[in-house]
Motif scaffolding. Structure first.
Motif, PDB file in Angstrom:
ATOM      1  N   UNK A  15       0.951  -1.168  -0.214  1.00  0.00           N
ATOM      2  CA  UNK A  15       0.041   0.330  -0.007  1.00  0.00           C
ATOM      3  C   UNK A  15       0.905   1.273  -0.168  1.00  0.00           C
ATOM      4  N   UNK A  16       1.706   1.357   0.802  1.00  0.00           N
ATOM      5  CA  UNK A  16       2.917   2.419   0.889  1.00  0.00           C
ATOM      6  C   UNK A  16       3.584   2.639  -0.423  1.00  0.00           C
ATOM      7  N   UNK A  17       4.093   1.487  -0.913  1.00  0.00           N
ATOM      8  CA  UNK A  17       5.012   1.619  -2.184  1.00  0.00           C
ATOM      9  C   UNK A  17       3.910   2.296  -3.300  1.00  0.00           C
ATOM     10  N   UNK A 103     -11.774  -0.143 -14.989  1.00  0.00           N
ATOM     11  CA  UNK A 103     -10.509   0.423 -15.203  1.00  0.00           C
ATOM     12  C   UNK A 103      -9.672   0.072 -14.000  1.00  0.00           C
ATOM     13  N   UNK A 104      -9.192  -1.085 -13.814  1.00  0.00           N
ATOM     14  CA  UNK A 104      -8.505  -1.505 -12.790  1.00  0.00           C
ATOM     15  C   UNK A 104      -8.603  -2.940 -12.196  1.00  0.00           C
ATOM     16  N   UNK A 105      -7.211  -3.682 -11.951  1.00  0.00           N
ATOM     17  CA  UNK A 105      -7.491  -4.832 -11.350  1.00  0.00           C
ATOM     18  C   UNK A 105      -8.002  -4.832  -9.992  1.00  0.00           C
ATOM     19  N   UNK A 106      -8.307  -6.041  -9.299  1.00  0.00           N
ATOM     20  CA  UNK A 106      -8.519  -5.812  -7.976  1.00  0.00           C
ATOM     21  C   UNK A 106      -7.666  -5.141  -7.155  1.00  0.00           C
ATOM     22  N   UNK A 107      -6.326  -5.164  -7.184  1.00  0.00           N
ATOM     23  CA  UNK A 107      -5.493  -4.621  -6.391  1.00  0.00           C
ATOM     24  C   UNK A 107      -5.703  -3.007  -6.707  1.00  0.00           C
ATOM     25  N   UNK A 114      -8.762   3.485  -1.304  1.00  0.00           N
ATOM     26  CA  UNK A 114      -8.016   4.347  -0.680  1.00  0.00           C
ATOM     27  C   UNK A 114      -7.799   5.424  -0.865  1.00  0.00           C
ATOM     28  N   UNK A 115      -8.157   5.886  -2.086  1.00  0.00           N
ATOM     29  CA  UNK A 115      -7.729   7.308  -2.491  1.00  0.00           C
ATOM     30  C   UNK A 115      -9.055   8.099  -2.573  1.00  0.00           C
ATOM     31  N   UNK A 116     -10.206   7.450  -2.076  1.00  0.00           N
ATOM     32  CA  UNK A 116     -11.457   8.087  -1.694  1.00  0.00           C
ATOM     33  C   UNK A 116     -12.500   7.904  -3.081  1.00  0.00           C
ATOM     34  N   UNK A 117     -12.203   7.148  -4.056  1.00  0.00           N
ATOM     35  CA  UNK A 117     -12.896   6.631  -5.141  1.00  0.00           C
ATOM     36  C   UNK A 117     -13.936   6.039  -4.882  1.00  0.00           C
ATOM     37  N   UNK A 231      -6.732  -5.896   3.468  1.00  0.00           N
ATOM     38  CA  UNK A 231      -7.286  -4.636   4.525  1.00  0.00           C
ATOM     39  C   UNK A 231      -6.012  -3.831   4.852  1.00  0.00           C
ATOM     40  N   UNK A 232      -4.864  -4.635   4.959  1.00  0.00           N
ATOM     41  CA  UNK A 232      -3.565  -3.861   5.214  1.00  0.00           C
ATOM     42  C   UNK A 232      -3.374  -2.949   4.120  1.00  0.00           C
ATOM     43  N   UNK A 233      -3.312  -3.398   2.615  1.00  0.00           N
ATOM     44  CA  UNK A 233      -3.130  -2.674   1.655  1.00  0.00           C
ATOM     45  C   UNK A 233      -3.808  -1.335   1.612  1.00  0.00           C
ATOM     46  N   UNK A 234      -5.245  -1.655   1.966  1.00  0.00           N
ATOM     47  CA  UNK A 234      -6.171  -0.318   1.992  1.00  0.00           C
ATOM     48  C   UNK A 234      -5.874   0.666   3.266  1.00  0.00           C
ATOM     49  N   UNK A 235      -5.563   0.144   4.311  1.00  0.00           N
ATOM     50  CA  UNK A 235      -5.106   0.970   5.379  1.00  0.00           C
ATOM     51  C   UNK A 235      -3.943   1.730   5.176  1.00  0.00           C
ATOM     52  N   UNK A 236      -2.690   0.813   4.589  1.00  0.00           N
ATOM     53  CA  UNK A 236      -1.544   1.750   4.417  1.00  0.00           C
ATOM     54  C   UNK A 236      -1.762   2.945   3.323  1.00  0.00           C
ATOM     55  N   UNK A 237      -2.624   2.494   2.249  1.00  0.00           N
ATOM     56  CA  UNK A 237      -2.724   3.376   1.081  1.00  0.00           C
ATOM     57  C   UNK A 237      -3.390   4.530   1.826  1.00  0.00           C
TER      58      UNK A 237
END
Lengths: 361, 70
Positions: A15-17, A103-107, A114-117, A231-237
């Protein structure tokens, strides 16, 4: 909790990367997107000629090499294949058509949330619905049958092809296309993208990180392991975006996204259903490909073909909304998934048991 | 005691776990599951632990024999 520590850390790093890659030039909410990046590579190779989505994304090369080196080091690399290859090719194709409708894969769906979309939340609902349908068929006995061992050489071809892509990226021969406008032209420096990819590939290989597996295992086995990574990807991003001032809540004017709820839902439903049948999301397919799984290589080639066709036949959605041809393609995709799901149900759904413990080793 | 054995070699996840799940529903006292990759080994083990089974893993030259018992 202890066993989930690894995947939570891995998810947080991913998420951070992703946020860092956007900061250094990747398109907004697209620090990492397997579908979009494979599509861009298809464009760079001239397989599709949409001028704004052509670039050899180093993240993909990095992910594959990171996973390959890790699998090799951990003695988990093994060449195998032969489990319904053409069906997997088709499923990869269809998953890509669905992902390019949304317009996007599951990731990227998680990164968009996480960007508010909020459109991505609609996508998530569709994704979960698609996974639910896939699980229904899994429980009915859906199978793509067994894989078989292959010679090691077979497994090395895909990682070697990534080295080839890296050479093309660095040498930029005239037959390779690089976009001059965003989003194709929006990218972080090559070295940063490559290193980020290597890290993601290694972490995803170790933890088996998978977006579709997260929701699937939660529904099927009440297993929280894989979804912890999600969930961790979401939280970190989310935290990263808030810190960077990149968080904008809403449906309208979201970057590289459209606001057609119905088709966002259906696009991800198609991707979710197809991914469950494949046994993993596009990211997971890349990781398995790097581990010598030729079935997943075929899937990735199917996704690449799907991306090429999606732009050549004007199936892919854009910021303006879904394309008319894309709607037809998604509907055809559902029909094909239904046929694949039905005809791959093993008639004998009873578990085959052997009476004794002796093994035919 | 001899346990029923499920051969899940060559199957990709979640199928080995699904077979294990169906297996213990039929044979609550325990089963053996034979898998051929570490992902399946880990996933079946996690399922077993979550379902209250003890797991014993024996490495058999690349394959893993998992014994699930209460």
């Amino acid at each position: 909790m202890k066993e989930k520590k690894g995947i939570i850390i891995a998810g947080a790093v991913v998420g951070l990367l992703a946020v860092i890659l956007v900061k250094f030039g990747n398109p907004a909410n697209m620090g990492m997107c397997i579908a979009c990046f494979i599509r861009d590579i298809a464009g760079a190779l001239g397989l599709q000629r949409a001028e704004v989505v052509q670039y050899i994304r180093p993240e993909i090369i990095g992910i594959v090499m990171g996973a390959f080196l890790t699998a090799f080091g951990m003695k988990e690399f093994s060449s195998k294949g032969g489990s319904s290859p053409l069906v997997r090719f088709m499923l990869g194709f269809i998953v890509m058509v669905g992902a390019l409708m949304f317009l996007g894969c599951p990731l990227r769906m998680v990164l968009r949330m996480a960007g508010g979309d909020l459109n991505a939340l609609v996508g998530l609902a569709g994704f979960a619905a698609g996974i639910g349908i896939g699980i229904f068929f899994l429980n009915k006995g859906f199978t793509l049958k067994k894989t078989y061992s292959l010679v090691k050489f077979e497994g090395y071809i895909f990682p070697a092809a990534m080295i080839g892509l890296l050479i093309l990226l660095l040498a930029k021969p005239a037959f390779i296309f690089f976009s001059e406008k965003a989003p194709g032209a929006a990218h972080a420096p090559i070295l940063l993208s490559l290193i980020a990819g290597l890290i993601v590939g290694a972490l995803a290989q170790r933890t088996r990180l998978c977006m579709v597996g997260g929701i699937r295992d939660l529904i099927l086995f009440k297993d929280w392991y894989l979804i912890s990574g999600f969930l961790a990807i979401f939280a970190a991003a989310l935290i990263g975006n808030l810190v960077m001032g990149k968080f904008t809540l809403g449906f309208a004017n979201q970057p590289v996204a459209h606001g057609d709820g119905l088709w966002n839902f259906l696009g991800m439903m198609l991707a979710g259903w197809g991914s469950v049948l494949l046994g993993g999301c596009p990211l997971r397919q890349l990781i398995l490909s790097a581990e010598g799984n030729i079935d997943s290589v075929i899937t990735v080639i199917g996704m690449t073909a799907g991306a090429a066709f999606a732009h050549n036949f004007s199936l892919a959605a854009s910021g303006k909304g879904p394309a008319p041809n894309g709607k037809i393609a998604v509907i055809i995709g559902f029909a094909v998934l239904l046929l694949v799901s039905y005809f791959n149900i093993e008639k004998q759904t009873e578990v085959k048991m052997k009476g004794d413990v002796e093994l035919e080793a | 005691m001899k346990l029923n054995q499920i051969d899940a070699r060559g199957l990709s996840c979640p199928q080995p776990v699904l077979l294990a799940k169906k297996g213990v529903e039929k044979n609550p006292e325990g089963i053996q599951v034979l898998v051929d990759n570490t992902t399946a080994r880990d996933n079946v083990s996690r399922f077993a632990n979550n379902s209250g089974y003890k797991v014993e893993v024996i490495n058999q030259g690349g394959d893993f024999l998992l014994t699930l018992q209460k």
